[in-house]
Design an enzyme around this catalytic site. Structure first.
Site, PDB file in Angstrom:
ATOM      1  N   CYS A 120      -7.940   6.224 -11.140  1.00 57.42           N
ATOM      2  CA  CYS A 120      -7.125   5.035 -10.892  1.00 57.42           C
ATOM      3  C   CYS A 120      -8.052   3.868 -10.597  1.00 57.42           C
ATOM      4  CB  CYS A 120      -6.170   5.276  -9.722  1.00 57.42           C
ATOM      5  SG  CYS A 120      -4.790   4.093  -9.716  1.00 57.42           S
ATOM      6  N   CYS A 122      -6.894   1.314  -8.062  1.00 60.02           N
ATOM      7  CA  CYS A 122      -6.440   0.530  -6.905  1.00 60.02           C
ATOM      8  C   CYS A 122      -7.412   0.511  -5.741  1.00 60.02           C
ATOM      9  CB  CYS A 122      -5.047   0.964  -6.471  1.00 60.02           C
ATOM     10  SG  CYS A 122      -4.913   2.704  -6.090  1.00 60.02           S
ATOM     11  N   CYS A 130      -3.436  -1.044  -9.863  1.00 58.30           N
ATOM     12  CA  CYS A 130      -3.965   0.134 -10.553  1.00 58.30           C
ATOM     13  C   CYS A 130      -4.485  -0.182 -11.950  1.00 58.30           C
ATOM     14  CB  CYS A 130      -2.902   1.230 -10.596  1.00 58.30           C
ATOM     15  SG  CYS A 130      -2.287   1.664  -8.963  1.00 58.30           S
ATOM     16  N   LYS A 199       5.803   9.926 -10.189  1.00 62.97           N
ATOM     17  CA  LYS A 199       5.257   9.334  -8.980  1.00 62.97           C
ATOM     18  C   LYS A 199       6.175   8.207  -8.527  1.00 62.97           C
ATOM     19  CE  LYS A 199       1.195   7.038  -7.127  1.00 62.97           C
ATOM     20  NZ  LYS A 199      -0.168   6.604  -7.396  1.00 62.97           N
ATOM     21  N   ARG A 209      -3.058   4.335   2.112  1.00 62.88           N
ATOM     22  CA  ARG A 209      -3.523   2.992   1.791  1.00 62.88           C
ATOM     23  C   ARG A 209      -4.441   2.461   2.871  1.00 62.88           C
ATOM     24  NH1 ARG A 209       1.868   0.735  -1.341  1.00 62.88           N
ATOM     25  NH2 ARG A 209       1.702   2.297  -2.987  1.00 62.88           N
ATOM     26  N   ARG A 221       4.040  -1.878  -6.272  1.00 60.62           N
ATOM     27  CA  ARG A 221       3.792  -1.027  -7.442  1.00 60.62           C
ATOM     28  C   ARG A 221       5.088  -0.646  -8.134  1.00 60.62           C
ATOM     29  NH1 ARG A 221      -0.894   1.627  -4.407  1.00 60.62           N
ATOM     30  NH2 ARG A 221      -2.372  -0.034  -4.774  1.00 60.62           N
ATOM     31  N   GLU A 237       9.794  10.737 -17.821  1.00 59.90           N
ATOM     32  CA  GLU A 237       8.376  10.419 -17.631  1.00 59.90           C
ATOM     33  C   GLU A 237       7.503  11.662 -17.825  1.00 59.90           C
ATOM     34  OE1 GLU A 237       6.741   7.659 -17.065  1.00 59.90           O
ATOM     35  OE2 GLU A 237       8.267   6.191 -16.491  1.00 59.90           O
ATOM     36  N   LYS A 252       5.250  13.521  -6.916  1.00 59.70           N
ATOM     37  CA  LYS A 252       4.674  12.909  -5.718  1.00 59.70           C
ATOM     38  C   LYS A 252       5.590  11.815  -5.213  1.00 59.70           C
ATOM     39  CE  LYS A 252       0.823  10.008  -4.570  1.00 59.70           C
ATOM     40  NZ  LYS A 252      -0.196   9.163  -5.105  1.00 59.70           N
ATOM     41  N   SER A 278       0.107  11.559   2.327  1.00 50.95           N
ATOM     42  CA  SER A 278      -0.437  11.143   3.621  1.00 50.95           C
ATOM     43  C   SER A 278       0.632  10.935   4.690  1.00 50.95           C
ATOM     44  CB  SER A 278      -1.254   9.866   3.443  1.00 50.95           C
ATOM     45  OG  SER A 278      -0.463   8.834   2.884  1.00 50.95           O
ATOM     46  N   TYR A 317      -3.311  17.722   2.729  1.00 49.30           N
ATOM     47  CA  TYR A 317      -4.343  17.480   3.734  1.00 49.30           C
ATOM     48  C   TYR A 317      -4.369  18.607   4.768  1.00 49.30           C
ATOM     49  CZ  TYR A 317      -3.923  12.918   1.528  1.00 49.30           C
ATOM     50  OH  TYR A 317      -3.872  11.913   0.604  1.00 49.30           O
TER      51      TYR A 317
HETATM   52  C1  PBG Z   1      -3.344   5.839  -6.212  1.00 53.75           C
HETATM   53  C2  PBG Z   1      -2.950   6.895  -5.263  1.00 53.75           C
HETATM   54  C3  PBG Z   1      -2.174   6.753  -4.098  1.00 53.75           C
HETATM   55  C4  PBG Z   1      -2.072   8.024  -3.552  1.00 53.75           C
HETATM   56  C5  PBG Z   1      -2.778   8.895  -4.358  1.00 53.75           C
HETATM   57  N1  PBG Z   1      -3.292   8.188  -5.420  1.00 53.75           N
HETATM   58  C6  PBG Z   1      -1.653   5.539  -3.456  1.00 53.75           C
HETATM   59  C7  PBG Z   1      -0.633   4.716  -4.108  1.00 53.75           C
HETATM   60  O1  PBG Z   1      -0.102   5.012  -5.172  1.00 53.75           O
HETATM   61  O2  PBG Z   1      -0.358   3.692  -3.509  1.00 53.75           O
HETATM   62  C8  PBG Z   1      -1.334   8.357  -2.296  1.00 53.75           C
HETATM   63  C9  PBG Z   1      -1.595   9.696  -1.734  1.00 53.75           C
HETATM   64  C10 PBG Z   1      -1.154   9.882  -0.339  1.00 53.75           C
HETATM   65  O3  PBG Z   1      -0.358   9.101   0.223  1.00 53.75           O
HETATM   66  O4  PBG Z   1      -1.598  10.867   0.274  1.00 53.75           O
HETATM   67  N2  PBG Z   1      -4.696   5.951  -6.583  1.00 53.75           N
END
Ligand code: PBG
Length: 326
Positions: A120, A122, A130, A199, A209, A221, A237, A252, A278, A317
């Site tokens: 990615c 970002c 992104c 996603k 973030r 996004r 998708e 996700k 996260s 995690y």
């Molecule tokens: C983008 C990306 C994100 C996450 C994984 N890859 C952030 C987003 O889309 O804003 C989030 C993963 C997480 O929250 O643990 N590269």
């Protein structure tokens, strides 16, 4: 006649039999541990909103990977925090980029660890989006063609560094096809692609973030991530990504989207990954810290629920902790 459920729960040794007939079982082979690779040396800084997770410089990351390997974890997913961001995210395709350095170092010291790279922009762009930002009718928009072009550069560079699998996470239309073609043309036709196919534009990415310093500096996004209210769209998708050559598809976040995991698994029967993101991690950690939840039981329940929903792989995690508990 007594009912089977009754017999299973009343039997002496019920716990053993319950274990034997359990439909789903967690194993260390299910997990992928995300790691945040930070530029510089001797960096090991804990992420405030993700207790137990660290930003790690390369040599620190190696120590962590060794421990994960000893605990039985078989795969890591790398995110990079480069020294310099720019408009294009050029660190992502540099030979000396943060991810390229990390991949080489990990594969050299712990060769059997499967190294997956997040693909990615970002975390690498000043604007935090992104891809490449262009203009249309005076509006800032993502420039698709330029972004796909740079994605190709990025995956080839990751592949050359020794990545075992690439995981494009930007939800850019056509990204899987562009990446597949770039890999095939560069002698990496054996390298699998794990696509973030479904996603969602989610509030649960908040702590990430902070960790990756990748919040968009303007806008959001929502133009390229999916609306939480939609389910059929996830199937469309995912089907597009599979058509473009995705080997593993991903849903996700996890918890609020387990119905999507189930639908994706049943619709396509492809290896399906779920990202226990996260914010999901942070919620459990925060509640456990306050003594409001039992961390171990809660985590095992969440992850088992993900398997029950149909996930073959779980990006989490909690991986290191769970490996210890199992
Ligand atoms: C983008 C990306 C994100 C996450 C994984 N890859 C952030 C987003 O889309 O804003 C989030 C993963 C997480 O929250 O643990 N590269």
């Amino acid at each position: 006649m007594s009912y089977p459920e009754h017999r299973l729960s009343r039997l002496r040794g019920a716990a053993v039999l319950r274990e034997m007939v359990a439909e789903h079982r967690l194993s260390v082979s299910d997990f992928i541990q995300p790691l945040f690779i930070h530029y510089g040396e001797n960096v090991r800084s804990e992420i405030a909103s993700m207790p137990g997770q660290f930003r790690l410089s390369v040599e620190q990351a190696i120590e962590t990977v060794k421990k994960l390997c000893d605990a039985g974890i078989k795969a890591v997913l790398l995110f990079g925090l480069p020294e310099k961001k720019d408009a294009e995210g050029s660190d992502t395709w540099s030979d000396q980029g943060i991810i390229q350095q990390a991949v080489r170092a990990i594969k050299q010291t712990v060769p059997k660890m499967l190294v997956i790279t997040d693909v990615c922009f970002c975390e690498y762009t000043e604007h935090g989006h992104c891809g490449i930002i262009g203009e249309r009718n005076g509006q800032k928009v993502l420039d698709h063609d330029a972004t796909l072009n740079n994605l190709a550069l990025q995956v080839i560079s990751h592949a050359k560094a020794g990545a075992d699998m690439v995981a494009p996470s930007g939800m850019i239309d056509g990204m899987v096809g562009a990446i597949r073609e770039a890999l095939d043309q560069s002698g990496f036709s054996h390298l699998p692609v794990m696509a973030y196919s479904a996603k969602y534009a989610s509030a649960f990415y908040g702590p990430f973030r902070e960790a990756a310093d990748g919040a968009p500096q303007f806008g959001d996004r929502r133009t390229y991530q999916m609306d939480v209210a939609n389910s059929d769209e996830a199937i469309r998708e995912t089907s597009l990504d599979i058509g473009e050559g995705a080997d593993i598809v991903m849903v996700k976040p996890g918890l609020a989207f387990l119905d999507i995991v189930r639908r994706v698994k049943e619709s396509f029967g492809l290896p399906t990954a779920v990202y226990n993101v996260s914010g999901e991690y942070a919620m459990v950690k925060a509640a456990a810290e306050k003594g409001w939840l039992s961390e171990k039981e809660t985590v095992l329940e969440i992850l088992t629920g993900m398997k029950r929903a149909g996930a073959d792989l779980i990006i989490t995690y909690h991986a290191a902790d769970v490996a210890r508990w199992l």
